[in-house]
Motif scaffolding. Structure first.
Motif, PDB file in Angstrom:
ATOM      1  N   ILE A 137      44.356  22.896  -1.301  1.00  0.00           N
ATOM      2  CA  ILE A 137      45.464  21.934  -1.141  1.00  0.00           C
ATOM      3  C   ILE A 137      45.082  20.613  -1.797  1.00  0.00           C
ATOM      4  O   ILE A 137      45.878  20.009  -2.525  1.00  0.00           O
ATOM      5  CB  ILE A 137      45.781  21.717   0.362  1.00  0.00           C
ATOM      6  N   HIS A 138      43.852  20.156  -1.573  1.00  0.00           N
ATOM      7  CA  HIS A 138      43.392  18.873  -2.119  1.00  0.00           C
ATOM      8  C   HIS A 138      43.324  18.892  -3.646  1.00  0.00           C
ATOM      9  O   HIS A 138      43.745  17.937  -4.300  1.00  0.00           O
ATOM     10  CB  HIS A 138      42.019  18.532  -1.525  1.00  0.00           C
ATOM     11  N   ASN A 139      42.827  19.986  -4.224  1.00  0.00           N
ATOM     12  CA  ASN A 139      42.641  20.049  -5.672  1.00  0.00           C
ATOM     13  C   ASN A 139      43.904  20.417  -6.440  1.00  0.00           C
ATOM     14  O   ASN A 139      44.147  19.890  -7.529  1.00  0.00           O
ATOM     15  CB  ASN A 139      41.532  21.041  -6.022  1.00  0.00           C
ATOM     16  N   LYS A 140      44.699  21.315  -5.907  1.00  0.00           N
ATOM     17  CA  LYS A 140      45.884  21.783  -6.636  1.00  0.00           C
ATOM     18  C   LYS A 140      47.191  21.129  -6.193  1.00  0.00           C
ATOM     19  O   LYS A 140      48.210  21.310  -6.842  1.00  0.00           O
ATOM     20  CB  LYS A 140      46.019  23.300  -6.495  1.00  0.00           C
ATOM     21  N   GLY A 141      47.158  20.422  -5.067  1.00  0.00           N
ATOM     22  CA  GLY A 141      48.365  19.749  -4.598  1.00  0.00           C
ATOM     23  C   GLY A 141      49.141  20.521  -3.545  1.00  0.00           C
ATOM     24  O   GLY A 141      49.947  19.945  -2.825  1.00  0.00           O
ATOM     25  N   ALA A 142      48.921  21.814  -3.446  1.00  0.00           N
ATOM     26  CA  ALA A 142      49.594  22.634  -2.442  1.00  0.00           C
ATOM     27  C   ALA A 142      48.874  23.975  -2.358  1.00  0.00           C
ATOM     28  O   ALA A 142      48.200  24.393  -3.293  1.00  0.00           O
ATOM     29  CB  ALA A 142      51.055  22.854  -2.793  1.00  0.00           C
ATOM     30  N   ALA A 143      49.056  24.649  -1.215  1.00  0.00           N
ATOM     31  CA  ALA A 143      48.476  25.989  -1.047  1.00  0.00           C
ATOM     32  C   ALA A 143      49.286  26.761  -0.022  1.00  0.00           C
ATOM     33  O   ALA A 143      49.779  26.196   0.955  1.00  0.00           O
ATOM     34  CB  ALA A 143      47.018  25.900  -0.608  1.00  0.00           C
ATOM     35  N   MET A 144      49.408  28.063  -0.279  1.00  0.00           N
ATOM     36  CA  MET A 144      50.073  28.939   0.677  1.00  0.00           C
ATOM     37  C   MET A 144      49.090  29.230   1.804  1.00  0.00           C
ATOM     38  O   MET A 144      47.936  29.588   1.567  1.00  0.00           O
ATOM     39  CB  MET A 144      50.491  30.245   0.003  1.00  0.00           C
ATOM     40  N   VAL A 145      49.560  29.072   3.034  1.00  0.00           N
ATOM     41  CA  VAL A 145      48.668  29.276   4.166  1.00  0.00           C
ATOM     42  C   VAL A 145      49.016  30.523   4.976  1.00  0.00           C
ATOM     43  O   VAL A 145      48.257  30.923   5.852  1.00  0.00           O
ATOM     44  CB  VAL A 145      48.640  28.035   5.085  1.00  0.00           C
ATOM     45  N   GLY A 146      50.143  31.156   4.684  1.00  0.00           N
ATOM     46  CA  GLY A 146      50.493  32.380   5.392  1.00  0.00           C
ATOM     47  C   GLY A 146      51.836  32.921   4.944  1.00  0.00           C
ATOM     48  O   GLY A 146      52.658  32.193   4.376  1.00  0.00           O
ATOM     49  N   ILE A 147      52.051  34.207   5.205  1.00  0.00           N
ATOM     50  CA  ILE A 147      53.316  34.875   4.895  1.00  0.00           C
ATOM     51  C   ILE A 147      53.826  35.486   6.197  1.00  0.00           C
ATOM     52  O   ILE A 147      53.112  36.275   6.834  1.00  0.00           O
ATOM     53  CB  ILE A 147      53.134  35.962   3.824  1.00  0.00           C
ATOM     54  N   TYR A 148      55.044  35.112   6.571  1.00  0.00           N
ATOM     55  CA  TYR A 148      55.615  35.527   7.851  1.00  0.00           C
ATOM     56  C   TYR A 148      57.099  35.856   7.684  1.00  0.00           C
ATOM     57  O   TYR A 148      57.695  35.576   6.648  1.00  0.00           O
ATOM     58  CB  TYR A 148      55.477  34.395   8.887  1.00  0.00           C
ATOM     59  N   THR A 149      57.687  36.399   8.753  1.00  0.00           N
ATOM     60  CA  THR A 149      59.142  36.540   8.764  1.00  0.00           C
ATOM     61  C   THR A 149      59.746  35.139   8.861  1.00  0.00           C
ATOM     62  O   THR A 149      59.044  34.176   9.178  1.00  0.00           O
ATOM     63  CB  THR A 149      59.614  37.391   9.955  1.00  0.00           C
ATOM     64  N   ARG A 150      61.021  35.033   8.608  1.00  0.00           N
ATOM     65  CA  ARG A 150      61.657  33.719   8.512  1.00  0.00           C
ATOM     66  C   ARG A 150      61.493  32.887   9.787  1.00  0.00           C
ATOM     67  O   ARG A 150      61.124  31.717   9.726  1.00  0.00           O
ATOM     68  CB  ARG A 150      63.142  33.895   8.199  1.00  0.00           C
ATOM     69  N   ASP A 151      61.748  33.476  10.936  1.00  0.00           N
ATOM     70  CA  ASP A 151      61.660  32.722  12.186  1.00  0.00           C
ATOM     71  C   ASP A 151      60.251  32.216  12.446  1.00  0.00           C
ATOM     72  O   ASP A 151      60.047  31.063  12.837  1.00  0.00           O
ATOM     73  CB  ASP A 151      62.118  33.586  13.366  1.00  0.00           C
ATOM     74  N   VAL A 152      59.285  33.069  12.230  1.00  0.00           N
ATOM     75  CA  VAL A 152      57.889  32.681  12.471  1.00  0.00           C
ATOM     76  C   VAL A 152      57.466  31.607  11.473  1.00  0.00           C
ATOM     77  O   VAL A 152      56.819  30.612  11.851  1.00  0.00           O
ATOM     78  CB  VAL A 152      56.954  33.910  12.394  1.00  0.00           C
ATOM     79  N   ALA A 153      57.839  31.767  10.205  1.00  0.00           N
ATOM     80  CA  ALA A 153      57.470  30.776   9.177  1.00  0.00           C
ATOM     81  C   ALA A 153      58.070  29.413   9.496  1.00  0.00           C
ATOM     82  O   ALA A 153      57.385  28.388   9.405  1.00  0.00           O
ATOM     83  CB  ALA A 153      57.929  31.257   7.802  1.00  0.00           C
ATOM     84  N   GLU A 154      59.343  29.386   9.875  1.00  0.00           N
ATOM     85  CA  GLU A 154      59.986  28.104  10.199  1.00  0.00           C
ATOM     86  C   GLU A 154      59.381  27.472  11.450  1.00  0.00           C
ATOM     87  O   GLU A 154      59.240  26.254  11.522  1.00  0.00           O
ATOM     88  CB  GLU A 154      61.487  28.304  10.362  1.00  0.00           C
ATOM     89  N   THR A 155      59.026  28.297  12.411  1.00  0.00           N
ATOM     90  CA  THR A 155      58.402  27.769  13.630  1.00  0.00           C
ATOM     91  C   THR A 155      57.053  27.142  13.321  1.00  0.00           C
ATOM     92  O   THR A 155      56.754  26.034  13.772  1.00  0.00           O
ATOM     93  CB  THR A 155      58.233  28.892  14.675  1.00  0.00           C
ATOM     94  N   LYS A 156      56.234  27.832  12.540  1.00  0.00           N
ATOM     95  CA  LYS A 156      54.909  27.305  12.197  1.00  0.00           C
ATOM     96  C   LYS A 156      55.023  26.025  11.359  1.00  0.00           C
ATOM     97  O   LYS A 156      54.276  25.077  11.573  1.00  0.00           O
ATOM     98  CB  LYS A 156      54.077  28.358  11.483  1.00  0.00           C
ATOM     99  N   ALA A 157      55.964  25.995  10.416  1.00  0.00           N
ATOM    100  CA  ALA A 157      56.167  24.782   9.612  1.00  0.00           C
ATOM    101  C   ALA A 157      56.594  23.613  10.502  1.00  0.00           C
ATOM    102  O   ALA A 157      56.117  22.482  10.328  1.00  0.00           O
ATOM    103  CB  ALA A 157      57.203  25.043   8.524  1.00  0.00           C
ATOM    104  N   GLY A 158      57.462  23.888  11.451  1.00  0.00           N
ATOM    105  CA  GLY A 158      57.886  22.841  12.388  1.00  0.00           C
ATOM    106  C   GLY A 158      56.738  22.342  13.245  1.00  0.00           C
ATOM    107  O   GLY A 158      56.625  21.135  13.515  1.00  0.00           O
ATOM    108  N   GLN A 159      55.857  23.249  13.669  1.00  0.00           N
ATOM    109  CA  GLN A 159      54.694  22.854  14.452  1.00  0.00           C
ATOM    110  C   GLN A 159      53.752  21.963  13.645  1.00  0.00           C
ATOM    111  O   GLN A 159      53.205  20.992  14.174  1.00  0.00           O
ATOM    112  CB  GLN A 159      53.934  24.089  14.944  1.00  0.00           C
ATOM    113  N   VAL A 160      53.574  22.290  12.358  1.00  0.00           N
ATOM    114  CA  VAL A 160      52.709  21.476  11.498  1.00  0.00           C
ATOM    115  C   VAL A 160      53.259  20.062  11.375  1.00  0.00           C
ATOM    116  O   VAL A 160      52.534  19.074  11.581  1.00  0.00           O
ATOM    117  CB  VAL A 160      52.563  22.110  10.093  1.00  0.00           C
ATOM    118  N   VAL A 161      54.549  19.959  11.066  1.00  0.00           N
ATOM    119  CA  VAL A 161      55.165  18.635  10.879  1.00  0.00           C
ATOM    120  C   VAL A 161      55.140  17.846  12.196  1.00  0.00           C
ATOM    121  O   VAL A 161      54.825  16.649  12.204  1.00  0.00           O
ATOM    122  CB  VAL A 161      56.606  18.783  10.338  1.00  0.00           C
ATOM    123  N   GLU A 162      55.441  18.505  13.306  1.00  0.00           N
ATOM    124  CA  GLU A 162      55.432  17.814  14.603  1.00  0.00           C
ATOM    125  C   GLU A 162      54.023  17.318  14.949  1.00  0.00           C
ATOM    126  O   GLU A 162      53.857  16.169  15.381  1.00  0.00           O
ATOM    127  CB  GLU A 162      55.927  18.767  15.691  1.00  0.00           C
TER     128      GLU A 162
END
Length: 133
Positions: free
Chosen positions: A92-117
């Protein structure tokens, strides 16, 4: 005017022991379905089940969020091992972004919301996005 005659006919009913009930599917071919098998007819499903579409969770680099906090997020929310979390954080630091996981839509949105919160609670501008795979 013409009058119509109505006649009432009596229909003989069979005794209870004479009634035959046939259960099952008719045999194919032969006597036009007069004989029955002991099997049920089943229809094939019209649709095949499909796997749900998967979504990537991507963490973005910024100049204010400490590296230790990113590692903590990767370990606590995405359940990464410490060595894997360090490797992803450096990506993330060197390239500017990195994929951290692949999930179904609900799980992905929940995890993204948890990160931002979690980042907002700690006053960091860490960004996380969800992209269709």
């Amino acid at each position: 005017m013409r009058q119509l005659e109505c006649t009432v006919m009596e229909i003989e009913r069979p005794q209870a022991e004479e009634i035959q009930i046939r259960m099952g599917a008719p045999k194919r071919g032969g006597s036009g379905g007069a004989e029955f098998e002991g099997e049920l007819m089943t229809a094939e499903p019209a649709l095949k089940t499909q796997r749900p579409p998967m979504y990537k969770v991507v963490l973005m680099n910024d100049d204010y969020t400490p590296m230790d906090f990113v590692v903590l997020v990767l370990e606590s929310i995405f359940h990464k091992e410490h060595a894997d979390a360090l490797e992803i954080m450096l990506q993330i630091h060197n390239k500017g972004a990195a994929m951290v996981g692949i999930y179904t839509r609900d799980v992905a949105e929940t995890k993204a919301g948890q990160v931002v919160e979690h980042a907002r609670i700690n006053d960091y501008p860490l960004q996380c996005t969800v992209e269709k795979e």
